[in-house]
Enzyme design. Structure first.
Site, PDB file in Angstrom:
ATOM      1  N   CYS A  13       0.691  -0.594   1.787  1.00 26.58           N
ATOM      2  CA  CYS A  13      -0.006  -1.891   1.773  1.00 26.58           C
ATOM      3  C   CYS A  13      -1.245  -1.735   2.532  1.00 26.58           C
ATOM      4  O   CYS A  13      -1.651  -0.773   2.981  1.00 26.58           O
ATOM      5  CB  CYS A  13       0.955  -2.849   2.243  1.00 26.58           C
ATOM      6  SG  CYS A  13       1.685  -2.870   3.763  1.00 26.58           S
ATOM      7  N   CYS A  87       1.272  -4.244  -2.503  1.00 25.63           N
ATOM      8  CA  CYS A  87       0.422  -5.486  -2.300  1.00 25.63           C
ATOM      9  C   CYS A  87      -0.903  -5.489  -3.273  1.00 25.63           C
ATOM     10  O   CYS A  87      -1.478  -4.232  -3.558  1.00 25.63           O
ATOM     11  CB  CYS A  87       0.013  -5.696  -0.913  1.00 25.63           C
ATOM     12  SG  CYS A  87      -1.289  -4.626  -0.155  1.00 25.63           S
ATOM     13  N   CYS A  94      -6.638   1.535  -3.235  1.00 27.80           N
ATOM     14  CA  CYS A  94      -5.987   2.675  -3.095  1.00 27.80           C
ATOM     15  C   CYS A  94      -6.735   3.911  -3.695  1.00 27.80           C
ATOM     16  O   CYS A  94      -7.365   3.504  -5.085  1.00 27.80           O
ATOM     17  CB  CYS A  94      -4.520   2.591  -3.538  1.00 27.80           C
ATOM     18  SG  CYS A  94      -3.630   4.100  -3.368  1.00 27.80           S
TER      19      CYS A  94
END
Length: 146
Positions: A13, A87, A94
């Site tokens: 996250c 999240c 990412c």
């Protein structure tokens, strides 16, 4: 990775202070699998949120020794079998490619950020507990499917 392990699960996250920490601890404490559990954040906070620690303690899991970690600790250094992003912000930022990880093992489970809850401490703790329970349910369903 330990001998005989099915692999390593990385929960990711943004701040690595609540959702991913709870998911890491939940998986570590679930029976019936042989997966290692780690977590990290894209912009890790200085500490695990105290209400996340309390929410986990309410179900008998001690997370007081856990600490936020930066994704760079693992990226390119740790072979992971599953990446579970908890999240939306982390999902957008990412890395889309992880060495050795297939697209089908990159899962996105966006859950509410309990750290943004407002109200009294008890009201905020209820949000942390609700998010914990949602993550636990998702993990149980996922473990059944793999």
């Amino acid at each position: 990775m330990s001998e005989g392990s099915q692999g390593t699960v990385l929960f990711l996250c943004t701040g690595n202070s609540a959702r991913s920490q709870m998911a890491e601890a939940l998986l570590r404490n679930m029976d019936g699998h042989d997966l290692e559990s780690i977590s990290a954040g894209l912009e890790p906070n200085p500490e695990v949120h105290p209400l996340a620690i309390r929410a986990m303690a309410r179900i008998g899991i001690d997370t007081s020794g856990q600490h936020p970690k930066d994704i760079s600790k693992y990226l390119g250094r740790t072979m992971i079998s599953y990446l579970i992003i908890v999240c939306d912000k982390a999902a957008k930022h990412c890395p889309t490619v992880w060495p050795g990880l297939s697209d089908r093992n990159r899962l996105v489970w966006p859950v509410e950020d309990p750290a943004k809850a407002e109200g009294t401490e008890e009201e905020r703790l209820k949000v942390f507990c609700r998010v914990r329970d949602e993550l636990k349910k998702k993990l149980e369903e996922w473990l059944e499917s793999i």
